[in-house]
Write a protein that holds these residues in place. Structure first.
Motif, mmCIF file in Angstrom:
data_model
loop_
_atom_site.group_PDB
_atom_site.id
_atom_site.type_symbol
_atom_site.label_atom_id
_atom_site.label_comp_id
_atom_site.label_asym_id
_atom_site.label_seq_id
_atom_site.Cartn_x
_atom_site.Cartn_y
_atom_site.Cartn_z
ATOM 1 N N ALA B 14 0.821 -1.202 0.000
ATOM 2 C CA ALA B 14 0.000 0.000 0.000
ATOM 3 C C ALA B 14 0.859 1.258 0.000
ATOM 4 N N ILE B 15 1.957 1.218 0.759
ATOM 5 C CA ILE B 15 2.824 2.381 0.831
ATOM 6 C C ILE B 15 3.563 2.554 -0.493
ATOM 7 N N ARG B 16 3.980 1.420 -1.016
ATOM 8 C CA ARG B 16 4.710 1.491 -2.284
ATOM 9 C C ARG B 16 3.822 2.068 -3.372
ATOM 10 N N GLY B 17 2.528 1.751 -3.276
ATOM 11 C CA GLY B 17 1.585 2.298 -4.238
ATOM 12 C C GLY B 17 1.261 3.748 -3.930
ATOM 13 N N GLY B 18 1.686 4.241 -2.792
ATOM 14 C CA GLY B 18 1.482 5.636 -2.430
ATOM 15 C C GLY B 18 0.040 6.000 -2.149
ATOM 16 N N GLN B 19 -0.751 5.039 -1.649
ATOM 17 C CA GLN B 19 -2.151 5.361 -1.394
ATOM 18 C C GLN B 19 -2.292 6.148 -0.093
ATOM 19 N N GLU B 20 -2.928 7.312 -0.193
ATOM 20 C CA GLU B 20 -3.068 8.203 0.963
ATOM 21 C C GLU B 20 -3.842 7.555 2.103
ATOM 22 N N ASP B 21 -4.931 6.841 1.780
ATOM 23 C CA ASP B 21 -5.803 6.338 2.845
ATOM 24 C C ASP B 21 -5.158 5.211 3.642
ATOM 25 N N ALA B 22 -4.008 4.751 3.162
ATOM 26 C CA ALA B 22 -3.322 3.720 3.928
ATOM 27 C C ALA B 22 -2.468 4.336 5.035
ATOM 28 N N LEU B 23 -2.448 5.675 5.099
ATOM 29 C CA LEU B 23 -1.603 6.319 6.095
ATOM 30 C C LEU B 23 -2.328 6.434 7.426
ATOM 31 N N LEU B 24 -1.572 6.289 8.488
ATOM 32 C CA LEU B 24 -2.189 6.354 9.807
ATOM 33 C C LEU B 24 -2.380 7.794 10.252
ATOM 34 N N ILE B 25 -1.316 8.551 10.090
ATOM 35 C CA ILE B 25 -1.422 9.964 10.482
ATOM 36 C C ILE B 25 -0.677 10.809 9.455
ATOM 37 N N THR B 26 -1.285 11.920 9.102
ATOM 38 C CA THR B 26 -0.621 12.839 8.193
ATOM 39 C C THR B 26 -0.694 14.236 8.775
ATOM 40 N N ALA B 27 0.385 14.966 8.584
ATOM 41 C CA ALA B 27 0.403 16.366 8.998
ATOM 42 C C ALA B 27 0.759 17.165 7.763
ATOM 43 N N ALA B 28 0.017 18.232 7.508
ATOM 44 C CA ALA B 28 0.274 19.013 6.305
ATOM 45 C C ALA B 28 0.452 20.477 6.652
ATOM 46 N N GLY B 29 1.614 21.009 6.279
ATOM 47 C CA GLY B 29 1.894 22.444 6.419
ATOM 48 C C GLY B 29 1.733 22.996 7.814
ATOM 49 N N LEU B 30 2.253 22.271 8.798
ATOM 50 C CA LEU B 30 2.103 22.749 10.173
ATOM 51 C C LEU B 30 3.015 23.937 10.465
ATOM 52 N N ASN B 31 2.413 24.979 11.024
ATOM 53 C CA ASN B 31 3.176 26.112 11.531
ATOM 54 C C ASN B 31 2.727 26.362 12.949
ATOM 55 N N GLN B 32 3.676 26.702 13.788
ATOM 56 C CA GLN B 32 3.300 27.062 15.154
ATOM 57 C C GLN B 32 4.127 28.256 15.593
ATOM 58 N N THR B 33 3.448 29.299 16.025
ATOM 59 C CA THR B 33 4.165 30.411 16.648
ATOM 60 C C THR B 33 3.600 30.603 18.037
ATOM 61 N N TYR B 34 4.488 30.794 18.987
ATOM 62 C CA TYR B 34 4.069 31.077 20.359
ATOM 63 C C TYR B 34 4.231 32.570 20.603
ATOM 64 N N VAL B 35 3.382 33.089 21.454
ATOM 65 C CA VAL B 35 3.589 34.451 21.922
ATOM 66 C C VAL B 35 4.125 34.326 23.342
ATOM 67 N N SER B 36 5.376 34.754 23.509
ATOM 68 C CA SER B 36 5.983 34.564 24.829
ATOM 69 C C SER B 36 5.541 35.678 25.770
ATOM 70 N N GLN B 37 5.987 35.593 27.038
ATOM 71 C CA GLN B 37 5.468 36.502 28.061
ATOM 72 C C GLN B 37 5.781 37.972 27.770
ATOM 73 N N ASP B 38 6.938 38.210 27.129
ATOM 74 C CA ASP B 38 7.260 39.606 26.804
ATOM 75 C C ASP B 38 6.639 40.025 25.459
ATOM 76 N N ARG B 39 5.624 39.243 25.054
ATOM 77 C CA ARG B 39 4.832 39.549 23.849
ATOM 78 C C ARG B 39 5.594 39.361 22.546
ATOM 79 N N SER B 40 6.836 38.869 22.616
ATOM 80 C CA SER B 40 7.549 38.627 21.367
ATOM 81 C C SER B 40 7.044 37.317 20.763
ATOM 82 N N VAL B 41 7.082 37.236 19.465
ATOM 83 C CA VAL B 41 6.548 36.076 18.770
ATOM 84 C C VAL B 41 7.667 35.062 18.541
ATOM 85 N N VAL B 42 7.449 33.841 19.010
ATOM 86 C CA VAL B 42 8.450 32.788 18.871
ATOM 87 C C VAL B 42 7.973 31.791 17.813
ATOM 88 N N PRO B 43 8.655 31.745 16.651
ATOM 89 C CA PRO B 43 8.266 30.719 15.682
ATOM 90 C C PRO B 43 8.857 29.380 16.123
#
Ligand SMILES: Nc1ncnc2c1ncn2[C@@H]1O[C@H](COP(=O)(O)OP(=O)(O)O)[C@@H](O)[C@H]1O
Ligand SMILES: [Mg+2]
Lengths: 262, 277
Positions: B14-43
């Motif tokens: 299934a993986i060799r065939g590249g079928q998406e639905d055979a995947l258990l978990i997928t993450a796409a384009g994750l971005n995370q920015t935190y706002v720290s205590q001094d209000r600066s933005v932490v990517p």
């Protein structure tokens, strides 16, 4: 006890030694300077008064009154402190609303209310119970609130990862986690409740150890007063030890030094 | 169950065939920015995409502070990413799922509960049948090498034993995905190697999908079917290295040339700032 034990833990010997030295010095000073009994009785005179009071059951009856006032007050304080503290810690709005009052009442010297309570509730035990409860209430309340709020984030994360309900998180994590604090509060409260009962008896009463102190005071029976003080000290230590024993069984996992005081 | 049942992910049709639905978990384009205590933005995370196949053991390696824990929290539904999506078993992840078991950096055991009751915590919270799962919990305690310890309290156990309890707890409700955040980071080197061996065995016997975070290159190579290499902050995926070493792997393998080649490749991907070991 071997010599080596003494070297390793010298305080085991020093504690009774200090007591003996203190009592001996007291006794010899009183005798040497012939200090009259109505100013400062010798330890031997105090021991005689204590023995006499205990054998004719005078002290025992008064002590029983004070202990029951204090314990009832303590139980009321413990129950209301735990319930109200839990409500305050769990609901933001309740906390924001009530906290100014809690702080205001806490800074008020509670025993100053004692005369008022005696006027309202009379010279009987009920006024003493309420005063004891009032004095013992705040250490419980404050420690319950602090305890419920000091859960470490990882434990909450764990519960969140399991989609736990608010009640489950409270029951499985927050509440047991607060218990060491709750017990620290209860330990203080039990001693405070005796203080409250005695103060209540000072203000107006017919019986109790506080009343007995006043009686002896009027009669200038200073040895008797000291005997009652000894009894009160013993009572305080006994209550504290009982609390410690309960605590060790209930919160067996917590080390004493993990707990803050009041 | 026979160990051979679990094929490395790359050998699966299934993986060799590249079928998406055979995947258990997928993450796409994750971005995370935190706002720290001094209000600066932490990517913390920048454009992280990842797919894990059923039964696969993926290790994620990167310098400390590069966003590994952040990524794991997002995968586990504990944190909503600033942007990007996660799908678990084909469904968008919006919160924690009972199909995920998490082993945190610290064991996070409840000190007032016995070992067995700690393992049964998920069962209680998820309102599963205690009698059924009690037997399973005892089996799992056997699997993690803690047979006979079920009545002990956490303070009576060593650090390694506590983390084993935590592993049993993460497995008790039979989640499809196991997320592990530097679970052996606090252990001494020898205990850690022993735990790695055991984890490999448990993984093979249970057939779980594992995402395992570490900052140790050798741990990443030893355990992983695939090693995801992350760059320093903000965390990006610098490289993905497929480790085609047979299973079961033993500790001697770490001294082999093939192992060294993978380790070197990962070290290069980490770059000069990513030198860890
Ligand atoms: N709640 C938060 N608020 C602000 N900054 C955070 C928060 N959590 C993590 N960070 C920052 O994000 C970066 C990545 O953190 P983390 O995911 O814990 O990295 P790692 O697990 O790889 O060490 C770090 O620089 C950290 O200081
Ligand atoms: Mg981390």
């Amino acid at each position: 006890m071997t010599l080596r034990d003494v070297r390793q833990r010298p305080h085991v010997v020093l504690i009774p030694l200090v007591f003996v030295a203190f009592v001996a010095a007291w006794e010899s000073i009183v005798r040497a300077w012939r200090i009259p009994d109505y100013l400062l009785p010798a330890p031997s005179a105090i021991a005689r008064a204590l023995g006499l009071g205990l054998t004719n059951r005078l002290y025992v009856e008064h002590a029983w009154v004070t202990v029951s006032e204090a314990l009832l007050g303590f139980l009321i304080a413990a129950a209301t402190g735990v319930v109200l503290g839990t409500v305050i810690a769990q609901f933001r709005l309740v906390e924001r609303t009530l906290y100014p009052y809690v702080v205001a009442f806490q800074t008020l010297p509670k025993i100053a209310v004692a005369p008022l309570l005696v006027v309202w509730l009379g010279f009987g035990v009920s006024s003493k119970i309420v005063i004891a409860a009032l004095v013992a209430f705040f250490p419980v309340l404050v420690n319950v609130i602090v305890g419920l709020k000091t859960v470490d984030a990882p434990k909450l994360d764990l519960m969140r990862s399991l989609s736990a309900t608010r009640w489950q998180t409270f029951r499985f994590v927050t509440f047991p986690n607060a218990l060491p604090f709750v017990f620290a509060g209860l330990d203080i409260a039990v001693v405070f409740s005796v203080l409250g009962a005695i103060v209540g008896e000072f203000v107006g009463s017919q019986r109790g150890l506080g009343n007995l102190i006043l009686q002896f005071n009027t009669a200038l029976d200073i040895a008797g007063m000291f005997a009652v003080l000894l009894l009160l000290a013993a009572l305080g230590v006994a209550l504290h030890l009982i609390m410690q024993a309960i605590q060790r069984r209930v919160i067996f996992w917590a080390q004493p030094d993990h707990v803050i005081g009041a | 169950m026979p160990a051979s049942r679990v094929l490395p992910y790359y050998e699966r049709p299934a993986i060799r065939g590249g079928q998406e639905d055979a995947l258990l978990i997928t993450a796409a384009g994750l971005n995370q920015t935190y706002v720290s205590q001094d209000r600066s933005v932490v990517p913390a995370l920048a454009d992280v995409s990842l797919a894990v196949a059923p039964g696969e053991f993926v290790t994620i390696v990167g310098p400390s502070g590069c966003g590994k824990t952040t990524l794991l929290r997002i995968l586990g539904g504990l944190l909503r990413p600033t942007s990007g999506t996660v799908h678990l078993l084909g469904r968008a992840v919006t919160g924690p799922s009972r199909n995920v078991g998490i082993v945190f950096q610290d064991p996070v055991l409840l000190p007032w509960r016995t070992v067995l009751d700690n393992v049964l915590l998920p069962v209680q919270v998820l309102r599963l049948d205690r009698q059924t799962y009690r037997a399973r919990a005892l089996d799992l305690l056997g699997l993690v090498g803690l047979k006979g310890f079920e009545g002990k309290y956490p303070h009576e156990l060593s650090g390694g034993m506590r983390q084993r309890v935590s592993l049993a707890r993460a497995l008790v409700h039979d989640p499809a995905l196991l997320l592990m955040d530097e679970p052996f980071g606090a252990l001494d080197a020898m205990t850690r190697e022993a735990m790695n061996l055991e984890l490999q065995r448990i993984w093979r016997e249970s057939g779980k999908t594992v995402a395992f975070i570490t900052h140790s290159i050798s741990e990443a190579v030893f355990l992983g079917d695939r090693v995801v290499v992350m760059s320093p902050r903000p965390g990006r995926i610098a490289d993905v290295v497929t480790v085609e070493l047979g299973r079961p792997r033993d500790l001697d393998l770490m001294a082999s040339d093939a192992f060294g080649v993978y380790a070197r490749k990962i070290r290069q991907a980490l770059g000069p700032r990513g030198m860890l070991e």
